[in-house]
Design an enzyme around this catalytic site. Structure first.
Site, mmCIF file in Angstrom:
data_model
loop_
_atom_site.group_PDB
_atom_site.id
_atom_site.type_symbol
_atom_site.label_atom_id
_atom_site.label_comp_id
_atom_site.label_asym_id
_atom_site.label_seq_id
_atom_site.Cartn_x
_atom_site.Cartn_y
_atom_site.Cartn_z
ATOM 1 N N GLY A 18 0.836 -1.098 -0.072
ATOM 2 C CA GLY A 18 0.033 -0.076 -0.068
ATOM 3 C C GLY A 18 0.821 1.138 0.103
ATOM 4 C CB ILE A 21 -2.841 3.496 0.770
ATOM 5 C CG1 ILE A 21 -3.785 2.990 -0.132
ATOM 6 C CG2 ILE A 21 -3.721 4.305 2.187
ATOM 7 C CD1 ILE A 21 -4.950 3.720 -0.521
ATOM 8 C CE LYS A 192 17.877 -11.273 11.639
ATOM 9 N NZ LYS A 192 18.765 -10.779 12.689
ATOM 10 C CB CYS A 384 -17.661 2.892 -20.639
ATOM 11 S SG CYS A 384 -16.915 3.162 -22.159
ATOM 12 C CG HIS A 510 -14.925 5.374 -17.656
ATOM 13 N ND1 HIS A 510 -15.043 4.211 -17.232
ATOM 14 C CD2 HIS A 510 -14.842 5.527 -19.132
ATOM 15 C CE1 HIS A 510 -14.818 3.211 -18.476
ATOM 16 N NE2 HIS A 510 -14.771 4.005 -19.566
ATOM 17 C CD GLU A 512 -15.842 4.607 -13.812
ATOM 18 O OE1 GLU A 512 -16.688 5.155 -14.185
ATOM 19 O OE2 GLU A 512 -15.220 3.744 -14.732
HETATM 20 N N1 GLN Z 1 -15.337 -1.823 -25.458
HETATM 21 C C1 GLN Z 1 -16.097 -0.527 -25.427
HETATM 22 C C2 GLN Z 1 -15.383 0.535 -26.352
HETATM 23 O O1 GLN Z 1 -14.106 0.447 -26.737
HETATM 24 C C3 GLN Z 1 -16.418 0.040 -24.289
HETATM 25 C C4 GLN Z 1 -15.100 0.464 -23.509
HETATM 26 C C5 GLN Z 1 -15.373 0.599 -21.989
HETATM 27 O O2 GLN Z 1 -16.407 0.193 -21.437
HETATM 28 N N2 GLN Z 1 -14.289 1.135 -21.336
HETATM 29 O O3 GLN Z 1 -16.096 1.504 -26.850
#
Ligand code: GLN
EC number: 6.3.4.2
Length: 544
Positions: A18, A21, A192, A384, A510, A512
């Site tokens: 880690g 982190i 150690k 995605c 994405h 996230e």
């Molecule tokens: N495989 C899909 C694409 O290339 C989705 C990619 C993903 O989910 N990051 O468009």
């Protein structure tokens, strides 16, 4: 040379201790004291970036605003610090060699033999100092991937040795992270391995300034004395890092151990104020004392390895705390979902997330999952590939376009509702050639997306090659699946949603990657809220 100070983080004894982190926690504390700190990760593998690695190899590939495909540790840095990272924050051996070889071809070293020392080490030193020389940071923390003693790490260790010498006293320090294992047969913690790993570091000319010891049990005073004496560090520089129930506890644990203070002292920097962690504490308080619980299914094909979906799992932690809800994420392998198993695997969930991914394996299970969520009105978020599956499912089962698919899976599908973008068609190289990084997206009025974000234009990060096929847009929208977010420059569809369904959104990007402790992602926050509402309604219906 700018006034920036450097902290190098190395690892010993084993991998997976880690370092990321610890580096992020130290940066957090320095930031909370009023310093501008950033983190960089040096990876000793030969891939130019982790974009071409299977998630099983190295976990998730994290994407920055500037479109760099990077190590997942950069995700931790952003989540802890709430600052954006970039290409400069992640450097691999592949990238170092690529750039040295390009220079050699251009004739920059004309007449010279190009060698690991000094050419590769100089390139490493330059990459380390790019962030420092930008003048934006007081402190740069550079994490060296791998474990000391690895053949691959040697040029990095040598570069650090040289740089420490060049920087001079109090301008650079080395934090060495090791493991102090507990031998249950002997009932003892053992020092150690740490002594040996410090010695290995010494053989390369580097003296650890601070030891951070991962341990399952508290280190006694005697043990700390012993580690200090035999590893040649000050007593206060022996820092215990005990196993924590959440990674978000680590900054406070490091504060209690005084890691930030020792680092500042060694760098000859003032302590400034006591770290301001008010918001961090408030987040931890909410995270640890949830008022409700929801179960969300994460349907993907890399579920055996938790690190494959790191940013998604962390986003649920942020969004859960925001809602005072404990989010139990149930990972479900899409390959094993079919008509016979689906009810058993899915029907009890309060929300369903169909994950990103590449290639054909497991996609039919994802399509079946979307159908179940759509028909049973379970809150659904497709990310995605998950969004692409939502479009395919809708085309097949609502529009009746039998065998509709993405050309990624079936090249000659009769209905390519997801297809390659024109500019992708001639690309054959796999590395760094997808649609990457932050792109603008405009949200349509009166859409769920607009309501959730509360703004008209957003920026979100992408990593994909295939897109919603515009040719089917009219037909799909007329049947009820609405395109509510689009790229203002290209017109590409970025978001689909299903009015009439309580909460059904698919996003081509994405979300996230942008969720942090200080700023949980609105889409995840709204998804968790929708899951809780769904659960409450489901429960009251059963009671009635
Ligand atoms: N495989 C899909 C694409 O290339 C989705 C990619 C993903 O989910 N990051 O468009």
């Amino acid at each position: 040379m700018a006034d920036t100070k450097y902290i190098f983080v190395t690892g010993g004894v084993t991998s997976s201790l880690g370092k990321g982190i610890i580096a992020a926690s130290l940066a957090k504390l320095l930031q909370a004291r009023g310093y501008k700190a950033t983190i960089q990760k040096l990876d000793p593998y030969i891939n130019v970036d982790p974009g071409t690695l299977n998630p099983y190899e190295h976990g998730e590939c994290y994407v920055t605003d500037d479109g760099a495909e990077t190590d997942l540790d950069l995700g931790h840095y952003e989540r802890f610090l709430n600052v954006r990272t970039s290409q400069a924050n992640n450097v691999t051996t592949g990238r170092i060699y690529q750039s040295v070889i390009e220079k050699e071809r251009k004739g920059e070293f004309l007449g010279k033999t190009v060698q690991v020392v000094p050419h590769i080490t100089n390139e490493i030193k330059e990459r380390i100092q790019i962030l420092g020389n930008s003048g934006e940071y007081d402190i740069v923390i550079t994490e060296i991937g791998g474990t000391v003693g690895d053949i691959e790490s040697l040029p990095y260790i040598e570069a650090v040795r040289q740089l420490m010498w060049e920087l001079g006293d109090n301008n650079g320090i080395v934090v060495h992270l090791t493991l102090v294992p507990f031998l249950s047969a002997a009932g003892e913690l053992k020092t150690k391995p740490t002594q040996h790993s410090v010695k290995t570091l010494m053989e390369s000319g580097i003296k650890a300034d601070i030891l951070v010891c991962r341990t399952e049990h508290d280190l006694s005073d005697d043990l700390r004395e012993k580690l200090a004496l035999f590893c040649n560090v000050r007593r206060e520089a022996v820092i215990q890092s005990i196993d924590a129930s959440t990674i978000y506890d680590v900054p406070k644990l490091m504060l209690a151990e005084g890691l930030d203070k020792v680092a500042l002292k060694k760098l000859d920097l003032p302590e400034k104020n006591h770290p301001d962690l008010e918001n961090w504490d408030a987040f931890l308080e909410r995270h640890k004392n949830p008022k409700h619980e929801v179960t969300i299914g994460l349907v993907g094909k890399y579920v055996e390895l938790q690190d494959s979906y790191k940013s998604i799992l962390e986003s649920f932690i942020h969004a859960g705390a925001e809602n005072e809800v404990s989010v139990k994420v149930e990972t479900i392998h899409s390959e094993y979902i079919d008509e016979a198993t689906i009810k058993n695997k899915i029907s009890h969930l309060d929300g369903i997330l169909v994950a990103p991914g590449f290639g054909e394996r497991g996609i039919e299970g994802k399509v079946d999952t979307v159908r179940y969520a759509r028909e049973h009105k379970i809150p659904f978020l497709g990310i995605c590939l998950g969004m692409q599956m939502a479009v395919i499912e809708f085309a097949r089962n609502v529009l009746g376009l039998k065998d509709a698919n993405s050309t990624e899976m079936v090249q000659d599908t009769p209905y390519p509702v997801i297809d390659l973008m024109e500019e992708q068609k001639d690309i054959t190289d796999k590395g760094g050639t997808m649609r990457l990084g932050a792109w603008k997206c405009v949200l349509k009025e009166n859409s769920l997306a607009r309501e959730i974000y509360g703004e008209e234009t957003i920026m979100e990060r992408h990593r994909h090659r295939y897109e919603f096929n515009d040719k089917y847009k009219e037909q799909i929208e007329a049947a009820g699946l609405k395109a509510t977010g689009y790229n203002p420059d290209t017109g590409l569809v970025e978001i689909v949603e299903l009015p009439g369904h309580p909460w059904f959104i698919g996003v081509q990007y994405h979300p996230e990657y942008k969720s942090t402790v200080a700023s949980p992602h609105p889409l995840f926050v709204a998804f968790v809220k929708a899951a809780l509402k769904y659960k409450k309604e489901k429960n009251s219906a059963t009671l009635a």
